[in-house]
Design an enzyme around this catalytic site. Structure first.
Site: not given
Lengths: 442, 428
Positions: A46, A120, A144
């Site tokens: 990420k 997210s 997330s």
């Protein structure tokens, strides 16, 4: 069973990269793809987690150009174990969002591009769906990992707070941020988990506790939490409970006080911390640089901080308000009290069982359906993912049903330091469930 | 009159407060002792220097503070270019020490709090621009916050002296410039003079404020509650013209750190030199002021004077003064003992040194070997000098100059000696 990850020979690599880039043009899974040949087992990371020599933007314009000179501890430990990072995955700016839309080029759902990927960790879920045998290092503050995993039909594992070092993670809310994984099999997830857990001298909040492994056969359903969700989701979830009951799980329905306050408490604490964590972005040392040196320092900082997206600005402003002297007791301190109260109440059940619930209160929405909803409506989508995140309980979203071609995810929660029991549960679930992945690459 | 202080003092640790960069050594080159943590780079996390915690606990204890069983940190959020994270990690309610005092001859000056915090970076202001040196970013400080218990300029001076002595005995570098915020009110309204550097300036700033505020009171004018700053060149304080609103730092718990248990720290009993001076004066029936002056900032004097008997005391004091007057700093306790048995009351330096067994001659000899070694090192580290030295007068003169400067020596005789040594080595 053993873990198995994609590794590529030199000749396969070019094809892999071109396939990945092609898919990425449609789905925006990656903010950055590293085209240099990799000899190790392929993973993605990420974009709010530092990988030495790769850009780290957290999908924010203000970090455009930031190139960390160090690896996050989780990345370092995986590289030491023969993994190679293929690229940095898309996300909501700084982790602020549940649909992946707070990004300049939002990631799209691999099952249908009109639908959101969830957020997210949107790109991590999409990349995992796309790439064979993939695991992506993701991060969750309030949901997330679970949200995009559920919407993209993959598994999202959020470990106990502190189980994996946060060193190298670009902070959203330090007391809630947890590095975790999105993957497609219990074995792969267990492998990366085993290689990253454990205390880290560079992160004071990382924990050395040995992760135990009690495997309850009891599932608690929190009725007062599940009662407000979409009716059809409720029906599918009932079907899931019936299946699990048939697998010898004992199901018990309970109520947990104060859970209705978990979303407000979470947003109060997370915005408050976020507004301080984002204070470092000042436009002159790294990332976006203000070039106009005729400005005085207030003007200079303001012109740098204009680069924040709308949601980031909203959270900085609200968080700053919440921290102000006259307001703090009214919101911040109450939110802390709520957090403690909920931990105590949930722990009571996690002592001898899992807690299970759908991951999201709605079916995967179309991008057009959620791009204009109000912030409060958007925040309420986290009602199921927030409680375990607020309390630091390890949890996992796993696919359990496909409705009109789109996956549905359920979330299972266990007690602190009992992380591996989630993967044991998943192994058992995998023995009777057929995943439908949108795999195209590798 | 009410005076309260916030004194900032740098702690004697090898490394910075939250990372392992050197705090004080090798600081010549700007931005050389920096890392992701003290530059506040995204992804980096602070890790508390345990030694800073230990020293702070000792300082707090020496200031008669209660030590919080669990100590924790907060973020103080404000924007300034010297603050890389946009917040300073400091302490408030969870401060290492609270509710202490400094005893000034029976009057207690309250210590509200001793807090651990990080120093911001250094801003170097040039004419058209400013530069930032992050070497100082993250240097460990204690902020010592007093109650407004100081009521005169004299008391302020005494307090600062006492505080510095206490800090000296905790290993603090006492030659550092203390940075102080001075709160001073002659009427109801509180005036804060921010960021006064050094003790001398602190006293001048207080003096100026006392005068300024008394004149205003005499003239029946009102004193504004305001922040002022001290101007060193003109010896005055001027209004900083900040808005008259309360500062809002949005303090919040520092979630990258944790709660630190202080119950397992071992805190030795603090040395309070002024108390020891009193005891020594009583015990030895000797002038307290003289003893104070000798021991307030001198560990060896304190140790020598506490170790000698009442009969030897007077002689001991004059012997310490003798050593000082002859400029001998590096004497050992054995040398002190040795001289204590001798009558040195009217002796000159030469004779004193002879009795001590350190004659000028032997000193010179030692110097010569040292210089020889130095020249050898210079020649072996610079091949060109070595090659050019014989033919080239300029190179020779350069070398002689270097050696003279390095060893602080002057005169033709010395130069000839150096030349001879160099030539000897070149010919080998």
């Amino acid at each position: 069973m053993t873990a198995k990850f994609l590794s590529l020979t030199d000749s396969e690599y070019a094809i892999f990269i071109s396939q990945l880039k092609q898919a990425n043009e449609r789905l925006n899974a990656f903010n950055f793809i590293d085209e240099n040949k990799k000899s190790g087992k392929i993973i993605s990371v990420k974009d709010n987690i530092c990988v030495k020599g790769m850009p780290a933007t957290a999908s924010s314009k203000i970090l455009q150009g930031y190139m960390p000179g160090f690896n996050a501890t989780a990345v370092q430990r995986l590289e030491n174990s023969g993994f190679s990072v293929i690229g940095k995955t898309n996300m909501d700016e700084f982790g602020f969002g549940s649909f992946g839309l707070n990004s300049e080029h939002p990631a799209k759902n691999p099952f249908n591009e009109e639908y959101v990927a969830g957020g997210s960790s949107s790109g991590s879920a999409v990349a995992t769906a796309l790439i064979k045998e993939h695991v992506s290092i993701a991060e969750s503050t309030g949901g997330s990992i679970s949200a995009p995993a559920a919407f993209c039909g993959v598994v999202g594992l959020t470990p106990t707070y502190g189980a994996i070092s946060r060193y190298g993670l670009i902070d959203y809310a330090s007391s809630l941020d947890k590095i975790g994984f999105i993957g497609k099999s219990a074995d792969n997830l267990r492998d990366v988990m085993e290689k990253t857990v454990g205390s880290d001298p560079k992160d004071t909040t990382s924990l050395s506790n040995v992760i135990s492994n009690k495997n309850p056969h009891k599932l608690y359903v929190i009725d007062n939490l599940v009662e407000n969700i979409d009716e059809s989701i409720k029906d599918r979830f009932e079907d899931l409970l019936a299946k699990l009951s048939a697998k010898d799980y004992e199901i018990e329905h309970v109520n947990v006080d104060y859970l209705e306050y978990s979303v407000p408490a979470y947003y109060i604490l997370s915005m408050s911390e976020a507004s301080t964590n984002l204070a470092k972005y000042q436009g002159f040392k790294y990332g976006f640089k203000v070039k106009d040196f005729s400005l005085n320092y207030n003007e200079f900082f303001m012109s740098a901080r204009k680069q924040f997206g709308k949601e980031a600005k909203r959270r900085v402003i609200l968080g700053t308000f919440i921290r102000s002297k006259s307001i703090k007791q009214r919101y911040y301190e109450k939110a802390l009290a709520i957090r403690h109260a909920i931990i105590a109440r949930m722990k009571k059940f996690l002592n001898d069982g899992f807690i299970i619930m759908p991951s999201m209160p709605i079916f995967t929405p179309k991008i057009s359906e959620v791009s204009d909803i109000s912030p409060v409506e958007a925040y309420s989508m986290d009602m199921l993912t927030v409680p375990p995140n607020l309390c630091g309980f390890p949890h996992m979203s796993f696919p359990y049903f496909y409705e009109k071609g789109m996956p549905l995810g359920a979330q299972i929660i266990t007690d602190h330091f009992n992380d591996y029991s989630l993967l044991d549960f998943l192994s058992e679930w995998e023995s009777g469930f057929k995943y439908k992945f949108k795999e195209e690459i590798g | 009159m009410k005076i309260g202080l916030e004194v900032h003092v740098a702690l004697p640790t090898k490394t910075k407060l939250f990372c392992s960069d050197l705090a004080y050594e090798n600081q010549e080159e700007p931005n050389s002792n920096v890392c992701p943590v003290c530059l506040g780079l995204p992804g980096a996390k602070p890790v508390l220097n345990q030694n800073a915690l230990d020293i702070s606990a000792r300082i707090a204890k020496a200031l008669n503070c209660e030590i919080n069983e669990k100590t924790w940190f907060v973020r103080k959020v404000y924007f300034y270019p010297d603050l890389p994270k946009g917040y300073q990690i400091t302490q408030l309610d969870g401060a290492i020490g609270i509710k202490g005092y400094v005893d000034l001859n029976g009057k207690k000056i309250g210590i509200r709090r001793v807090q651990i915090e990080e120093d911001p970076a250094r801003i170097i202001r040039e004419k058209d621009y400013s530069l930032i040196d992050f070497n100082r970013s993250g240097v460990p400080l204690n902020e010592i916050v007093t109650e407004p218990d100081i009521t005169s300029l004299e008391e302020l001076k005494n307090f600062i002296e006492e505080l510095r002595s206490i800090l000296y005995y905790q290993g603090v570098n006492i030659n550092q410039e203390l940075k102080t915020d001075l709160n001073i009110s002659l009427a109801e309204k509180r005036v804060e003079v921010k960021n006064v550097t050094g003790v001398k300036n602190l006293i001048s700033a207080a003096e100026y404020e006392i005068k300024r505020q008394s004149v205003l009171i005499k003239e029946g004018k009102k004193i504004n509650a305001e922040t002022r700053s001290y101007k060193e060149d003109s010896n005055e304080t001027v209004s900083s013209r900040e808005k008259e609103t309360e500062e809002e730092y949005g303090f919040t718990f520092e979630p990258d750190l944790t709660f630190y248990d202080t119950t397992k720290l071992t805190i030795p009993k603090a040395v309070i030199a002024s108390n020891i001076a009193k005891e020594l004066a009583d015990k030895n029936e000797y002038n307290e002021k003289t003893i104070r002056e000798l021991i307030l900032f001198n560990r060896r004097n304190l140790s020598l004077l506490t170790s000698i008997s009442k009969e030897e005391f007077k002689k001991g004091v004059s012997l310490i003064e003798k050593f000082a007057s002859f400029g001998i700093e590096d004497y050992s306790e054995q040398e002190f003992r040795k001289m204590l048995d001798k009558d040195v009351s009217s002796i000159e330096k030469e004779g004193f040194l002879q009795l001590l067994g350190r004659t000028n001659k032997s000193e010179k000899k030692a110097d010569k070997t040292e210089i020889e070694a130095g020249i050898k090192e210079m020649l072996s580290s610079d091949k060109t000098l070595f090659d050019r030295g014989i033919k080239d007068e300029k190179a020779m003169n350069f070398m002689i100059g270097e050696v003279k400067e390095k060893y602080h020596i002057t005169g033709k005789e010395a130069a000839d000696f150096i030349k001879k040594v160099i030539k000897g080595m070149l010919n080998n």
